[in-house]
Design a protein around this motif. Structure first.
Motif, PDB file in Angstrom:
ATOM      1  N   PRO A 268      22.933  -2.696 -20.293  1.00 37.58           N
ATOM      2  CA  PRO A 268      23.580  -3.782 -21.029  1.00 37.58           C
ATOM      3  C   PRO A 268      23.037  -5.143 -20.630  1.00 37.58           C
ATOM      4  CG  PRO A 268      25.019  -2.986 -19.286  1.00 37.58           C
ATOM      5  CD  PRO A 268      23.843  -2.058 -19.332  1.00 37.58           C
ATOM      6  N   PRO A 269      23.282  -6.170 -21.454  1.00 34.07           N
ATOM      7  CA  PRO A 269      22.879  -7.532 -21.073  1.00 34.07           C
ATOM      8  C   PRO A 269      23.529  -7.922 -19.752  1.00 34.07           C
ATOM      9  CG  PRO A 269      23.581  -7.451 -23.376  1.00 34.07           C
ATOM     10  CD  PRO A 269      23.928  -6.124 -22.781  1.00 34.07           C
ATOM     11  N   GLY A 270      22.818  -8.714 -18.996  1.00 36.85           N
ATOM     12  CA  GLY A 270      23.342  -9.158 -17.711  1.00 36.85           C
ATOM     13  C   GLY A 270      22.890  -8.316 -16.542  1.00 36.85           C
ATOM     14  N   LEU A 271      22.169  -7.226 -16.824  1.00 37.34           N
ATOM     15  CA  LEU A 271      21.728  -6.332 -15.749  1.00 37.34           C
ATOM     16  C   LEU A 271      20.230  -6.505 -15.509  1.00 37.34           C
ATOM     17  CD1 LEU A 271      23.109  -3.897 -14.080  1.00 37.34           C
ATOM     18  CD2 LEU A 271      21.633  -2.470 -15.484  1.00 37.34           C
ATOM     19  N   ALA A 272      19.854  -6.601 -14.260  1.00 35.23           N
ATOM     20  CA  ALA A 272      18.445  -6.622 -13.878  1.00 35.23           C
ATOM     21  C   ALA A 272      18.143  -5.385 -13.047  1.00 35.23           C
ATOM     22  CB  ALA A 272      18.134  -7.888 -13.074  1.00 35.23           C
ATOM     23  N   VAL A 273      16.893  -4.942 -13.105  1.00 36.15           N
ATOM     24  CA  VAL A 273      16.461  -3.749 -12.369  1.00 36.15           C
ATOM     25  C   VAL A 273      15.273  -4.129 -11.493  1.00 36.15           C
ATOM     26  CG1 VAL A 273      15.579  -1.404 -12.541  1.00 36.15           C
ATOM     27  CG2 VAL A 273      17.268  -2.220 -14.205  1.00 36.15           C
ATOM     28  N   THR A 274      15.379  -3.831 -10.198  1.00 33.50           N
ATOM     29  CA  THR A 274      14.348  -4.187  -9.229  1.00 33.50           C
ATOM     30  C   THR A 274      13.900  -2.931  -8.493  1.00 33.50           C
ATOM     31  OG1 THR A 274      15.353  -6.368  -8.906  1.00 33.50           O
ATOM     32  CG2 THR A 274      13.825  -5.608  -7.208  1.00 33.50           C
ATOM     33  N   ASP A 275      12.587  -2.835  -8.242  1.00 33.28           N
ATOM     34  CA  ASP A 275      12.066  -1.698  -7.491  1.00 33.28           C
ATOM     35  C   ASP A 275      12.626  -1.690  -6.068  1.00 33.28           C
ATOM     36  OD1 ASP A 275      10.590  -0.858  -9.628  1.00 33.28           O
ATOM     37  OD2 ASP A 275       8.719  -1.794  -8.960  1.00 33.28           O
ATOM     38  N   LEU A 276      12.680  -0.498  -5.482  1.00 34.22           N
ATOM     39  CA  LEU A 276      13.210  -0.329  -4.128  1.00 34.22           C
ATOM     40  C   LEU A 276      12.117  -0.280  -3.068  1.00 34.22           C
ATOM     41  CD1 LEU A 276      16.057   2.230  -4.835  1.00 34.22           C
ATOM     42  CD2 LEU A 276      16.339  -0.095  -3.944  1.00 34.22           C
ATOM     43  N   GLY A 277      10.901  -0.672  -3.436  1.00 34.72           N
ATOM     44  CA  GLY A 277       9.826  -0.686  -2.459  1.00 34.72           C
ATOM     45  C   GLY A 277       8.750   0.324  -2.790  1.00 34.72           C
ATOM     46  N   PRO A 278       7.756   0.446  -1.922  1.00 30.65           N
ATOM     47  CA  PRO A 278       6.605   1.311  -2.222  1.00 30.65           C
ATOM     48  C   PRO A 278       6.927   2.806  -2.197  1.00 30.65           C
ATOM     49  CG  PRO A 278       6.426   0.388  -0.021  1.00 30.65           C
ATOM     50  CD  PRO A 278       7.581  -0.298  -0.670  1.00 30.65           C
ATOM     51  N   ARG A 279       7.963   3.217  -1.491  1.00 31.95           N
ATOM     52  CA  ARG A 279       8.297   4.645  -1.412  1.00 31.95           C
ATOM     53  C   ARG A 279       9.783   4.836  -1.718  1.00 31.95           C
ATOM     54  NH1 ARG A 279       6.003   7.443   3.872  1.00 31.95           N
ATOM     55  NH2 ARG A 279       6.607   9.240   2.625  1.00 31.95           N
ATOM     56  N   PRO A 280      10.178   4.621  -2.977  1.00 32.48           N
ATOM     57  CA  PRO A 280      11.594   4.757  -3.335  1.00 32.48           C
ATOM     58  C   PRO A 280      11.994   6.219  -3.395  1.00 32.48           C
ATOM     59  CG  PRO A 280      10.301   4.412  -5.302  1.00 32.48           C
ATOM     60  CD  PRO A 280       9.350   4.290  -4.137  1.00 32.48           C
ATOM     61  N   PRO A 281      13.280   6.497  -3.306  1.00 30.60           N
ATOM     62  CA  PRO A 281      13.715   7.882  -3.492  1.00 30.60           C
ATOM     63  C   PRO A 281      13.480   8.295  -4.948  1.00 30.60           C
ATOM     64  CG  PRO A 281      15.601   6.423  -3.449  1.00 30.60           C
ATOM     65  CD  PRO A 281      14.409   5.580  -3.091  1.00 30.60           C
ATOM     66  N   SER A 282      13.337   9.584  -5.151  1.00 31.56           N
ATOM     67  CA  SER A 282      13.140  10.088  -6.512  1.00 31.56           C
ATOM     68  C   SER A 282      13.792  11.464  -6.630  1.00 31.56           C
ATOM     69  CB  SER A 282      11.650  10.174  -6.851  1.00 31.56           C
ATOM     70  OG  SER A 282      11.006  11.162  -6.056  1.00 31.56           O
ATOM     71  N   ARG A 283      13.918  11.917  -7.849  1.00 33.94           N
ATOM     72  CA  ARG A 283      14.438  13.263  -8.086  1.00 33.94           C
ATOM     73  C   ARG A 283      13.688  13.884  -9.253  1.00 33.94           C
ATOM     74  NH1 ARG A 283      20.434  12.383 -10.895  1.00 33.94           N
ATOM     75  NH2 ARG A 283      19.693  11.464 -12.851  1.00 33.94           N
ATOM     76  N   PHE A 284      13.646  15.197  -9.264  1.00 31.16           N
ATOM     77  CA  PHE A 284      13.040  15.926 -10.365  1.00 31.16           C
ATOM     78  C   PHE A 284      14.131  16.367 -11.329  1.00 31.16           C
ATOM     79  CE2 PHE A 284       9.875  16.507  -6.998  1.00 31.16           C
ATOM     80  CZ  PHE A 284       8.716  16.164  -7.679  1.00 31.16           C
ATOM     81  N   VAL A 285      13.806  16.288 -12.602  1.00 32.29           N
ATOM     82  CA  VAL A 285      14.689  16.788 -13.657  1.00 32.29           C
ATOM     83  C   VAL A 285      13.933  17.878 -14.401  1.00 32.29           C
ATOM     84  CG1 VAL A 285      15.949  16.232 -15.771  1.00 32.29           C
ATOM     85  CG2 VAL A 285      15.905  14.599 -13.873  1.00 32.29           C
ATOM     86  N   GLY A 286      14.606  18.987 -14.650  1.00 28.63           N
ATOM     87  CA  GLY A 286      13.965  20.092 -15.342  1.00 28.63           C
ATOM     88  C   GLY A 286      14.982  20.932 -16.069  1.00 28.63           C
ATOM     89  N   TYR A 287      14.563  22.121 -16.451  1.00 30.78           N
ATOM     90  CA  TYR A 287      15.472  23.015 -17.163  1.00 30.78           C
ATOM     91  C   TYR A 287      15.693  24.283 -16.347  1.00 30.78           C
ATOM     92  CZ  TYR A 287      11.274  25.574 -18.646  1.00 30.78           C
ATOM     93  OH  TYR A 287      10.097  26.291 -18.664  1.00 30.78           O
ATOM     94  N   VAL A 288      16.840  24.893 -16.567  1.00 35.12           N
ATOM     95  CA  VAL A 288      17.162  26.194 -15.984  1.00 35.12           C
ATOM     96  C   VAL A 288      17.654  27.099 -17.100  1.00 35.12           C
ATOM     97  CG1 VAL A 288      17.721  25.285 -13.698  1.00 35.12           C
ATOM     98  CG2 VAL A 288      19.515  25.448 -15.407  1.00 35.12           C
ATOM     99  N   THR A 289      17.310  28.362 -16.998  1.00 38.71           N
ATOM    100  CA  THR A 289      17.797  29.357 -17.934  1.00 38.71           C
ATOM    101  C   THR A 289      17.784  30.704 -17.226  1.00 38.71           C
ATOM    102  OG1 THR A 289      17.532  30.271 -20.189  1.00 38.71           O
ATOM    103  CG2 THR A 289      15.514  29.812 -18.950  1.00 38.71           C
ATOM    104  N   THR A 290      18.190  31.746 -17.908  1.00 39.00           N
ATOM    105  CA  THR A 290      18.148  33.077 -17.300  1.00 39.00           C
ATOM    106  C   THR A 290      16.839  33.758 -17.674  1.00 39.00           C
ATOM    107  OG1 THR A 290      19.185  34.173 -19.203  1.00 39.00           O
ATOM    108  CG2 THR A 290      20.655  33.259 -17.505  1.00 39.00           C
ATOM    109  N   PRO A 291      16.374  34.695 -16.874  1.00 38.49           N
ATOM    110  CA  PRO A 291      15.113  35.367 -17.206  1.00 38.49           C
ATOM    111  C   PRO A 291      15.144  36.036 -18.583  1.00 38.49           C
ATOM    112  CG  PRO A 291      15.749  35.863 -14.950  1.00 38.49           C
ATOM    113  CD  PRO A 291      16.915  35.136 -15.569  1.00 38.49           C
ATOM    114  N   GLU A 292      16.296  36.606 -18.945  1.00 39.30           N
ATOM    115  CA  GLU A 292      16.349  37.303 -20.228  1.00 39.30           C
ATOM    116  C   GLU A 292      16.365  36.337 -21.408  1.00 39.30           C
ATOM    117  OE1 GLU A 292      20.574  37.350 -18.391  1.00 39.30           O
ATOM    118  OE2 GLU A 292      18.502  37.719 -17.743  1.00 39.30           O
ATOM    119  N   LEU A 293      17.072  35.211 -21.281  1.00 40.33           N
ATOM    120  CA  LEU A 293      17.120  34.250 -22.378  1.00 40.33           C
ATOM    121  C   LEU A 293      15.835  33.446 -22.495  1.00 40.33           C
ATOM    122  CD1 LEU A 293      20.789  32.957 -22.111  1.00 40.33           C
ATOM    123  CD2 LEU A 293      19.801  34.288 -23.975  1.00 40.33           C
ATOM    124  N   ALA A 294      15.078  33.344 -21.402  1.00 41.06           N
ATOM    125  CA  ALA A 294      13.811  32.609 -21.448  1.00 41.06           C
ATOM    126  C   ALA A 294      12.851  33.208 -22.467  1.00 41.06           C
ATOM    127  CB  ALA A 294      13.170  32.587 -20.069  1.00 41.06           C
TER     128      ALA A 294
END
Length: 299
Positions: free
Chosen positions: A249-275
């Motif tokens: 939204p307006p009024g929000l700024a985003v700043t980097d957390l430095g050269p080695r910021p935390p991160s996370r992976f996003v992916g998908y999960v399913t069952t072997p049979e439904l895959a």
């Protein structure tokens, strides 16, 4: 052991969802005694008590929870059998039916809409059904493992097995965390911390513990959109993944957390049979082909 019949599987699922033999009977158009008899037959065949009966209704035992998860997954495969068989050998794979998807809020809001638009344009007979699930406890992966969804969009650890036993998973993208703060503030790191319940995981915990500038949270909320809104109104700063900050939204700024910021992976999960089913394969193709918003990188 004698195999359970499809109608017995449906009864187990109905009793679990209704938490009552009587309500399950009404839902299935049968009698309470027929439901009780079927549950006893299932328990006899499986050699375990599946429900605790009492004034509270019917509650799953640990064995019952596992049995119902298998029941849902088997019923889902039975439902997929017809379309899969009819589409076998077709020149162009026809994908029809309902596709059950679970996702946490930010990825559902920013990744799924264009993916589903392309998917349904290519396969008009396919009906996606999306539920938002908080990424706490067993999260979206638990919904897939329990048979309530065909595919889940989940946060994944940088290394290790899928987030629930018996599932297959794959990474789609990596996102870094950033500092969200009111625009124009001269010292945003000195502001009070606004945090939300899902903002914790093995991917951020070690980094977080090394930061001596982060204070205890002054405000805790359940939803990340509320945290972003509070920050935009000048009530503090927040440390958030990039997808949460898309369309801020307006009024929000985003700043980097430095050269080695935390991160996370996003992916998908399913069952072997439904895959291996046509609908899930089609969705995975679209997820992999989707252009990533700014600030995200392919895994």
């Amino acid at each position: 052991m004698t195999d359970l019949a499809p109608h017995e599987l449906r009864i187990l699922v109905a009793v679990e969802e209704e938490r009552s033999f009587t309500a399950a009977a009404a839902r299935l158009g049968t009698t309470q005694s027929a439901v009780s008899h079927a549950v006893r037959a299932c328990e006899r065949k499986l050699g375990a008590v599946l429900f605790d009966r009492g004034r509270h209704g019917a509650r799953l035992t640990d064995a019952g929870a596992r049995a119902v998860a298998y029941a849902r997954r088997i019923l889902r495969l039975m439902a997929a059998m017809g379309p899969e068989v009819r589409g076998a050998g077709a020149a162009a794979e026809e994908v029809t039916g309902t596709l059950r998807i679970v996702a946490f809020r930010s990825v559902a809001a920013h990744l799924l809409p264009p993916v589903l638009a392309r998917l349904t344009a290519r396969h008009p007979g396919l009906t996606p059904r999306v539920r938002i699930v908080r990424e706490l406890g067993r999260g979206t992966a638990g919904e897939v493992a329990d048979g309530r969804a065909d595919l889940g969009l989940a946060t994944l650890d940088a290394a290790g097995p899928p987030p629930a036993p018996g599932l297959v998973s794959a990474r789609l993208f990596e996102e870094t965390y950033a500092l969200a703060h009111p625009q124009g503030h001269p010292a945003p790191r000195g502001l009070p911390l606004v945090d939300w319940d899902e903002n914790c995981g093995s991917y951020t915990r070690d980094w977080w513990q090394r930061q001596d500038w982060i204070p205890p949270a002054t405000i805790d909320v359940e939803d990340d959109t509320v945290a972003v809104s509070l920050v935009s109104q000048g009530l503090g700063m927040a440390i958030m993944p990039r997808t949460t900050l898309l369309g801020a939204p307006p009024g929000l700024a985003v700043t980097d957390l430095g050269p080695r910021p935390p991160s996370r992976f996003v992916g998908y999960v399913t069952t072997p049979e439904l895959a291996g089913t046509a609908a899930v394969r089609a969705l995975i193709r679209e997820l992999r082909a989707a252009p990533l918003p700014d600030g995200l990188r392919a895994a």
